[in-house]
Design a protein around this motif. Structure first.
Motif, PDB file in Angstrom:
ATOM      1  N   PHE A 167       0.839  -1.198   0.000  1.00 58.49           N
ATOM      2  CA  PHE A 167       0.000   0.000   0.000  1.00 58.49           C
ATOM      3  C   PHE A 167       0.886   1.265   0.000  1.00 58.49           C
ATOM      4  O   PHE A 167       0.760   2.145  -0.863  1.00 58.49           O
ATOM      5  CB  PHE A 167      -0.881  -0.044   1.259  1.00 58.49           C
ATOM      6  N   VAL A 168       1.814   1.339   0.958  1.00 55.87           N
ATOM      7  CA  VAL A 168       2.677   2.520   1.122  1.00 55.87           C
ATOM      8  C   VAL A 168       3.534   2.755  -0.124  1.00 55.87           C
ATOM      9  O   VAL A 168       3.607   3.868  -0.644  1.00 55.87           O
ATOM     10  CB  VAL A 168       3.578   2.362   2.373  1.00 55.87           C
ATOM     11  N   LEU A 169       4.158   1.689  -0.634  1.00 56.80           N
ATOM     12  CA  LEU A 169       5.056   1.863  -1.774  1.00 56.80           C
ATOM     13  C   LEU A 169       4.291   2.320  -3.018  1.00 56.80           C
ATOM     14  O   LEU A 169       4.793   3.128  -3.803  1.00 56.80           O
ATOM     15  CB  LEU A 169       5.829   0.568  -2.061  1.00 56.80           C
ATOM     16  N   PHE A 170       3.064   1.819  -3.193  1.00 64.44           N
ATOM     17  CA  PHE A 170       2.295   2.207  -4.377  1.00 64.44           C
ATOM     18  C   PHE A 170       1.788   3.645  -4.270  1.00 64.44           C
ATOM     19  O   PHE A 170       1.777   4.376  -5.254  1.00 64.44           O
ATOM     20  CB  PHE A 170       1.135   1.231  -4.612  1.00 64.44           C
ATOM     21  N   HIS A 171       1.401   4.064  -3.092  1.00 65.39           N
ATOM     22  CA  HIS A 171       0.876   5.423  -2.935  1.00 65.39           C
ATOM     23  C   HIS A 171       1.960   6.495  -2.863  1.00 65.39           C
ATOM     24  O   HIS A 171       1.680   7.666  -3.110  1.00 65.39           O
ATOM     25  CB  HIS A 171      -0.041   5.500  -1.713  1.00 65.39           C
ATOM     26  N   THR A 172       3.204   6.105  -2.509  1.00 63.82           N
ATOM     27  CA  THR A 172       4.271   7.108  -2.454  1.00 63.82           C
ATOM     28  C   THR A 172       5.083   7.133  -3.749  1.00 63.82           C
ATOM     29  O   THR A 172       5.334   8.191  -4.312  1.00 63.82           O
ATOM     30  CB  THR A 172       5.234   6.847  -1.276  1.00 63.82           C
ATOM     31  N   LEU A 173       5.487   5.948  -4.230  1.00 67.50           N
ATOM     32  CA  LEU A 173       6.368   5.887  -5.398  1.00 67.50           C
ATOM     33  C   LEU A 173       5.684   5.279  -6.629  1.00 67.50           C
ATOM     34  O   LEU A 173       6.276   5.219  -7.702  1.00 67.50           O
ATOM     35  CB  LEU A 173       7.641   5.104  -5.058  1.00 67.50           C
ATOM     36  N   GLY A 174       4.461   4.793  -6.457  1.00 68.84           N
ATOM     37  CA  GLY A 174       3.731   4.217  -7.580  1.00 68.84           C
ATOM     38  C   GLY A 174       4.328   2.919  -8.079  1.00 68.84           C
ATOM     39  O   GLY A 174       4.185   2.571  -9.250  1.00 68.84           O
ATOM     40  N   ARG A 175       4.993   2.208  -7.186  1.00 71.14           N
ATOM     41  CA  ARG A 175       5.686   0.983  -7.580  1.00 71.14           C
ATOM     42  C   ARG A 175       5.114  -0.248  -6.884  1.00 71.14           C
ATOM     43  O   ARG A 175       4.589  -0.172  -5.784  1.00 71.14           O
ATOM     44  CB  ARG A 175       7.178   1.080  -7.203  1.00 71.14           C
ATOM     45  N   ILE A 176       5.289  -1.400  -7.554  1.00 70.46           N
ATOM     46  CA  ILE A 176       4.905  -2.701  -7.022  1.00 70.46           C
ATOM     47  C   ILE A 176       6.002  -3.174  -6.061  1.00 70.46           C
ATOM     48  O   ILE A 176       7.175  -3.151  -6.426  1.00 70.46           O
ATOM     49  CB  ILE A 176       4.805  -3.715  -8.186  1.00 70.46           C
ATOM     50  N   PRO A 214       1.125   9.110  -7.615  1.00 69.90           N
ATOM     51  CA  PRO A 214       1.602   8.876  -6.256  1.00 69.90           C
ATOM     52  C   PRO A 214       2.285  10.130  -5.700  1.00 69.90           C
ATOM     53  O   PRO A 214       2.555  11.073  -6.445  1.00 69.90           O
ATOM     54  CB  PRO A 214       2.595   7.726  -6.423  1.00 69.90           C
ATOM     55  N   LEU A 215       2.584  10.106  -4.407  1.00 66.12           N
ATOM     56  CA  LEU A 215       3.103  11.281  -3.707  1.00 66.12           C
ATOM     57  C   LEU A 215       4.396  11.831  -4.307  1.00 66.12           C
ATOM     58  O   LEU A 215       4.547  13.032  -4.474  1.00 66.12           O
ATOM     59  CB  LEU A 215       3.328  10.881  -2.242  1.00 66.12           C
ATOM     60  N   GLU A 227       6.136  10.641  -7.292  1.00 67.30           N
ATOM     61  CA  GLU A 227       6.466  10.325  -8.682  1.00 67.30           C
ATOM     62  C   GLU A 227       5.394  10.897  -9.602  1.00 67.30           C
ATOM     63  O   GLU A 227       4.270  11.136  -9.169  1.00 67.30           O
ATOM     64  CB  GLU A 227       6.543   8.799  -8.878  1.00 67.30           C
ATOM     65  N   PHE A 247       1.940   6.207 -11.789  1.00 67.32           N
ATOM     66  CA  PHE A 247       2.021   4.834 -11.278  1.00 67.32           C
ATOM     67  C   PHE A 247       2.686   3.938 -12.323  1.00 67.32           C
ATOM     68  O   PHE A 247       2.459   4.123 -13.520  1.00 67.32           O
ATOM     69  CB  PHE A 247       0.623   4.302 -10.967  1.00 67.32           C
TER      70      PHE A 247
END
Lengths: 144, 161
Positions: A22-31, B69-70, B72, B75
């Motif tokens: 959840f955190v990684l996707f919402h901050t960096l948009g990554r899996i 996202p915050l 970047e 997604f």
């Protein structure tokens, strides 16, 4: 070695793993797939800016258990019962396999399945089936 | 910006590592007892997946309402949807390795917090396997380009999900 069924720990730990995704996707948009993370970190072509947050993730992955051990005061990290030669073969198979399939238990099993990706659902079914088969048959041959 | 990205990676890693340890994934005996249906079956790890997947799914669902996202511009999701042979052969190989040692990549790295010789050997072998995987996948599927999977351009990442 026999282990206890630990439903509460499993559910709490699972929720933490899900919240990491959840955190990684919402901050960096990554899996948050660990094999992909390591693979991209090692790849020479990856620019420094893309490498540094992956290094931070991998460091966190290593420090997270120490934090959990300090809070819960329990031995949570245990060695594998498999012998050294078996672990070397296992490591090669895990690295080669997750690299070829572009994902492991985290990238396909948690992230991909929760996005309903067909590729990930197929990958998860295949590695679960072969994991069960190998452990159920092979384990008795290799570790007694 | 860069600090935010580093702290995001670190926070996600800490949550992931703590989750793996608390759930029992960093105890290979527990993993092997889950996979081994013939011995003393320990179903705990099924609950790890059952708990992680809905939380992750909620994250992906909520992200659909966000532009980006915050830290970047967009997604990034895998765009490859083909069920090709490296996916199946690779997953089978991975399952075999997982069933032999009780380690998949995340827990193996997390277990390095309490290192031992055989674990380090596993990790070295895993890294070598990972580095060789692009070439091996290329043999199986010559049309497949070697390298990272193609990703969706940032601005359109969520349209196809």
């Amino acid at each position: 070695m026999e282990t206890q069924f630990t439903p509460v720990e499993a559910l709490v730990g699972g929720a933490l793993i899900g919240s990491a995704v959840f955190v990684l996707f919402h901050t960096l948009g990554r899996i948050a797939g660990v094999s992909g993370m390591l693979s991209a970190f090692l790849r020479a072509a990856t620019p420094a800016g893309e490498r540094v947050w992956r290094l931070a993730f991998l460091l966190g992955l290593l420090l997270g258990p120490l934090l959990a051990i300090a809070i819960l005061d329990r031995p949570l990290v245990q060695p594998s019962p498999a012998s050294l030669p078996v672990l070397i073969v296992a490591g090669l198979a895990v690295g080669l396999g997750t690299g070829m399939a572009n994902g492991c238990t985290s990238g396909h099993g948690v992230c991909g399945v929760s996005r309903l990706s067909l590729r990930s659902i197929v990958a998860t079914g295949v590695f679960m089936a072969f994991g069960v088969l190998t452990a159920s048959v092979g384990r008795h041959l290799f570790t007694g | 910006m860069t600090l935010g990205r580093i702290l995001s990676g670190l926070l996600a890693g800490l949550l992931f590592g703590a989750g793996l340890a608390i759930s029992g994934m960093t105890n290979p005996n527990k993993v092997l007892n889950f996979l081994d249906l013939t011995g003393t079956w320990d179903p705990s790890l099924a609950l790890v997946m059952a708990s992680a997947i809905p939380v992750a799914a909620l994250g992906f669902w909520l992200a659909k309402r966000r532009e980006r996202p915050l830290f970047e511009p967009g997604f990034t999701l895998p765009r490859n949807t083909r069920l090709e042979s490296p996916l199946v052969v690779g997953s089978a190989l991975f399952g075999i390795g997982w069933g032999l040692g009780g380690y998949c990549p995340g827990p193996a790295i997390a277990s390095l917090s309490q290192p031992n010789g055989p674990l380090v050997a596993f990790l070295v072998a895993m890294t070598l396997g990972l580095l060789a995987s692009g070439r091996v996948a290329g043999w199986l599927s010559p049309a497949r380009s070697v390298g990272p999977p193609p990703t969706v351009p940032p601005s359109r990442a969520h349209k196809g999900m």
